[in-house]
Scaffold this motif. Structure first.
Motif, mmCIF file in Angstrom:
data_model
loop_
_atom_site.group_PDB
_atom_site.id
_atom_site.type_symbol
_atom_site.label_atom_id
_atom_site.label_comp_id
_atom_site.label_asym_id
_atom_site.label_seq_id
_atom_site.Cartn_x
_atom_site.Cartn_y
_atom_site.Cartn_z
ATOM 1 N N CYS A 1 -2.459 -0.534 -6.691
ATOM 2 C CA CYS A 1 -2.677 -1.444 -5.823
ATOM 3 C C CYS A 1 -3.455 -1.291 -4.391
ATOM 4 O O CYS A 1 -3.937 -2.193 -3.879
ATOM 5 C CB CYS A 1 -1.253 -1.605 -5.071
ATOM 6 S SG CYS A 1 0.035 -1.995 -6.476
ATOM 7 N N LEU A 2 -4.248 -0.087 -4.401
ATOM 8 C CA LEU A 2 -5.005 0.288 -3.344
ATOM 9 C C LEU A 2 -6.347 0.654 -4.095
ATOM 10 O O LEU A 2 -6.449 1.112 -5.128
ATOM 11 C CB LEU A 2 -4.401 1.594 -2.618
ATOM 12 C CG LEU A 2 -3.174 1.441 -1.967
ATOM 13 C CD1 LEU A 2 -2.576 2.850 -1.535
ATOM 14 C CD2 LEU A 2 -3.195 0.748 -0.460
ATOM 15 N N THR B 248 -1.132 4.615 -7.497
ATOM 16 C CA THR B 248 -1.047 3.046 -7.584
ATOM 17 C C THR B 248 -2.220 2.583 -7.855
ATOM 18 O O THR B 248 -3.340 3.032 -7.457
ATOM 19 C CB THR B 248 -0.364 2.713 -6.226
ATOM 20 O OG1 THR B 248 -0.300 1.375 -6.659
ATOM 21 C CG2 THR B 248 -1.176 3.099 -5.028
ATOM 22 N N LYS C 2 -2.157 -7.650 -4.918
ATOM 23 C CA LYS C 2 -1.394 -6.400 -4.985
ATOM 24 C C LYS C 2 -0.258 -6.056 -3.949
ATOM 25 O O LYS C 2 0.290 -5.189 -3.994
ATOM 26 C CB LYS C 2 -2.374 -5.236 -5.260
ATOM 27 C CG LYS C 2 -3.250 -5.313 -6.554
ATOM 28 C CD LYS C 2 -2.246 -5.175 -7.852
ATOM 29 C CE LYS C 2 -3.203 -5.004 -8.995
ATOM 30 N NZ LYS C 2 -2.329 -5.055 -10.233
ATOM 31 N N TYR C 3 -0.439 -7.093 -2.914
ATOM 32 C CA TYR C 3 0.555 -6.699 -1.882
ATOM 33 C C TYR C 3 2.000 -6.645 -2.358
ATOM 34 O O TYR C 3 2.788 -5.757 -2.048
ATOM 35 C CB TYR C 3 0.809 -7.877 -0.826
ATOM 36 C CG TYR C 3 -0.591 -7.936 -0.034
ATOM 37 C CD1 TYR C 3 -1.873 -8.787 -0.496
ATOM 38 C CD2 TYR C 3 -0.732 -7.103 1.046
ATOM 39 C CE1 TYR C 3 -2.806 -8.637 0.235
ATOM 40 C CE2 TYR C 3 -1.970 -7.466 1.883
ATOM 41 C CZ TYR C 3 -3.105 -8.051 1.388
ATOM 42 O OH TYR C 3 -4.304 -8.149 2.170
ATOM 43 N N ASP D 214 -10.715 -4.599 -8.712
ATOM 44 C CA ASP D 214 -9.292 -4.681 -9.310
ATOM 45 C C ASP D 214 -9.493 -4.446 -10.938
ATOM 46 O O ASP D 214 -8.629 -4.655 -11.791
ATOM 47 C CB ASP D 214 -9.154 -6.219 -9.291
ATOM 48 C CG ASP D 214 -10.274 -7.168 -9.742
ATOM 49 O OD1 ASP D 214 -10.240 -8.197 -10.446
ATOM 50 O OD2 ASP D 214 -11.503 -6.811 -9.457
ATOM 51 N N PHE E 98 2.943 -3.696 -4.695
ATOM 52 C CA PHE E 98 2.943 -2.414 -3.697
ATOM 53 C C PHE E 98 4.192 -2.232 -3.042
ATOM 54 O O PHE E 98 4.970 -1.222 -2.807
ATOM 55 C CB PHE E 98 1.846 -2.169 -2.928
ATOM 56 C CG PHE E 98 1.803 -0.936 -2.041
ATOM 57 C CD1 PHE E 98 2.315 -0.795 -0.976
ATOM 58 C CD2 PHE E 98 1.253 0.111 -2.589
ATOM 59 C CE1 PHE E 98 2.143 0.320 -0.158
ATOM 60 C CE2 PHE E 98 1.303 1.349 -2.024
ATOM 61 C CZ PHE E 98 1.537 1.316 -0.661
ATOM 62 N N SER E 99 4.517 -3.463 -2.437
ATOM 63 C CA SER E 99 5.971 -3.310 -1.561
ATOM 64 C C SER E 99 7.142 -3.010 -2.645
ATOM 65 O O SER E 99 7.917 -2.130 -2.168
ATOM 66 C CB SER E 99 6.113 -4.945 -0.883
ATOM 67 O OG SER E 99 4.930 -5.087 -0.359
ATOM 68 N N PHE F 182 -5.591 -3.086 0.357
ATOM 69 C CA PHE F 182 -5.014 -3.427 -0.734
ATOM 70 C C PHE F 182 -6.109 -4.210 -1.565
ATOM 71 O O PHE F 182 -6.873 -4.937 -1.152
ATOM 72 C CB PHE F 182 -3.752 -4.271 -0.406
ATOM 73 C CG PHE F 182 -2.610 -3.565 0.215
ATOM 74 C CD1 PHE F 182 -2.464 -3.600 1.345
ATOM 75 C CD2 PHE F 182 -1.832 -2.995 -0.580
ATOM 76 C CE1 PHE F 182 -1.387 -2.856 2.070
ATOM 77 C CE2 PHE F 182 -0.554 -2.192 -0.308
ATOM 78 C CZ PHE F 182 -0.371 -2.347 0.926
#
Lengths: 245, 251
Positions: free
Chosen positions: B35-36, B33, B82-83, A101, B86-87, B78
């Motif tokens: 997020c991944l 991104t 961060k779900y 992160d 990302f969505s 993920f």
């Protein structure tokens, strides 16, 4: 989980978190992990030609960066050095673990301060041999060995074979290479597969083929000094290994 | 737009690998991104020395103009928390790119099935209301089974039913978002468990093929059923999924 990147780009300037203006960078050499960082310390870095211009402070479950810039090879730190004779050459030793992160933050804060035109990136990192997937068993492989991955824009020759599928690269080296691929920056990653976890001279020497590459050739130190540094590394480490004697 | 959900057994992602590899789709872009989890590797669909050198990252977009098909492949999990970002990023990309339809390939934990779901086909579909109007009839013809809603409070109150997709990752989130935004989305999922999910991927991709007819399925004369399994091309990156060769000294 916030990481802070502090720069002192003008001599005598105070440490600040973002450069006032972006600085021009033509070569960015990044060493991730203790062995890769030690390789640069032994063969490239010295206190005469290079000056410290940046530091990353972070904390995660695996490590916390030290507060000094006078670091030992076994410490956790992330420092940026600039070549005094050519200030567009930036070198970074990152021996702390950057958690998943935090990797994006690291990218944004480091690359955000650079002017990316005509930038070329070289990444050195290490990885456990057990992660290497191959038809044969890893026991029969001669380690350590180097494998490379490069972005589309990187046109120079690489110093070792490319990493074959189904092998992948993770963590900070992957984050930096992904960034370079997406933003079309020529970049190459040299990953050394080794079966030694700690600082080790054999692993460090495995990076030697890179010294003849176009980017590093002009930056290599005097060879006799390098061997002296390697020996010094050996002795500082071996005191810990005497526990069973 | 065809894409996987990062879900149990990674079945959606494996199925997408089969689609990209078989249809020889061209990479047209990256879904960059934060997020991944980052990862890179050389071309996972390489067929020869020449095309093995292209670098691939964790989320890439491929296209096949002849079938008006765009595929998003997601290759890593993920990052925590961060779900939702990302969505949201995905939905806004779907809207701004004006995709006519979105198909999400996913999976759900087999052990969470109720008694009725244990019998019959392990494949299910879901359609957003806007897509239901367009293809609802086709689903009936194909004899497909819609994903059942389950009781919100089992044992206490069986009347209130909700959609529950355990192990589906962001499947439910994407589906409910699409319903509320009027996006035509279909979810195709399979009940499965972690393990060797390659057969699950084949089953899911054949299910998709019944609808989209991406490849021709040969009618097998022995049992008179359409079985396109042999027509899908396994990508070169699927080698060594379960470890290296064994050291000879082991025996």
């Amino acid at each position: 989980r916030e990481i802070s990147v502090l720069w002192t780009l003008k001599p005598g300037a105070p440490w600040q978190s973002s450069a006032e203006e972006v600085f021009v960078c033509s070569k960015f050499i990044l060493a991730i992990g203790h062995n890769a960082a030690a390789f640069l310390s032994c063969f490239i870095l010295d206190s005469v030609c290079w000056e410290v211009v940046g530091v990353v402070k972070l904390w995660n479950e695996w490590c916390r960066t030290t507060n000094t810039t006078n670091v030992l090879p076994t410490d956790s730190f992330c420092l940026f050095y600039r070549l005094i004779s050519d200030p567009t050459v930036l070198l970074c030793q990152c021996s702390c673990y950057v958690a998943e992160d935090q990797q994006f933050q690291w990218l944004e804060k480091v690359f955000g301060c650079m002017q990316k035109e005509d930038l070329q990136v070289t990444i050195l990192s290490t990885c456990p041999l057990a992660d290497y997937k191959t038809q044969e068993s890893t026991l029969t492989l001669l380690s350590p060995f180097l494998k490379a991955l490069k972005t589309k824009e990187f046109k120079e020759p690489v110093c070792c074979p490319l990493l074959e599928q189904p092998n992948i690269v993770r963590d900070l080296p992957a984050a930096v290479l992904s960034y370079c691929q997406v933003w079309q920056i020529p970049a190459v990653l040299y990953q050394c597969y080794t079966d030694v976890i700690k600082l080790d001279t054999v692993t460090i020497e495995a990076f030697k083929p890179l010294l003849s590459s176009k980017i590093l050739k002009s930056l290599v130190k005097d060879v006799s000094e390098s061997t002296k540094n390697l020996k010094k590394l050996l002795t500082t480490n071996e005191t810990h290994n005497n526990i069973y004697i | 737009l065809l894409q996987p959900a990062v879900s149990v057994g990674n079945v959606g992602q494996l199925a997408i690998d089969l689609v990209i590899s078989t249809l020889n789709m061209t990479k047209v872009g990256y879904f960059y991104t934060d997020c991944l989890v980052p990862m890179v590797g050389n071309n996972p669909y390489a067929t020869a020395e020449e095309n093995s050198v292209e670098l691939s990252i964790n989320a890439e977009v491929y296209s096949l103009p002849s079938k008006k098909l765009v595929v998003l492949q997601i290759r890593s999990p993920f990052i925590k928390n961060k779900y939702r970002p990302f969505s949201q990023a995905l939905i806004s990309w779907v809207e701004s790119s004006k995709y006519a339809r979105v198909i999400l390939l996913s999976s759900s934990h087999a052990y969470q099935r109720n008694d009725e779901q244990l019998l019959g086909t392990p494949l299910r579909y879901l359609l957003t209301p806007d897509l239901e109007k367009a293809v609802g009839g086709l689903m009936q013809e194909l004899n497909w089974k819609e994903m059942e809603k389950v009781a919100a409070y089992p044992g206490i109150n069986d009347k209130e039913k909700v959609l529950h997709i355990p192990g589906g990752g962001i499947t439910k989130r994407l589906f409910t978002e699409s319903c509320s935004k009027g996006i035509q989305m279909a979810v195709l999922l399979k009940f499965c468990s972690e393990g060797d999910n390659i057969p699950d991927a084949f089953i899911l991709v054949n299910y998709l093929n019944e609808w989209l007819q991406l490849i021709k399925s040969e009618v097998s004369t022995s049992n008179n059923s359409t079985d396109a399994s042999s027509q899908w091309k396994i990508p070169s990156s699927w080698r060594l999924l379960f470890g290296n060769g064994l050291p000879p000294a082991l025996f």
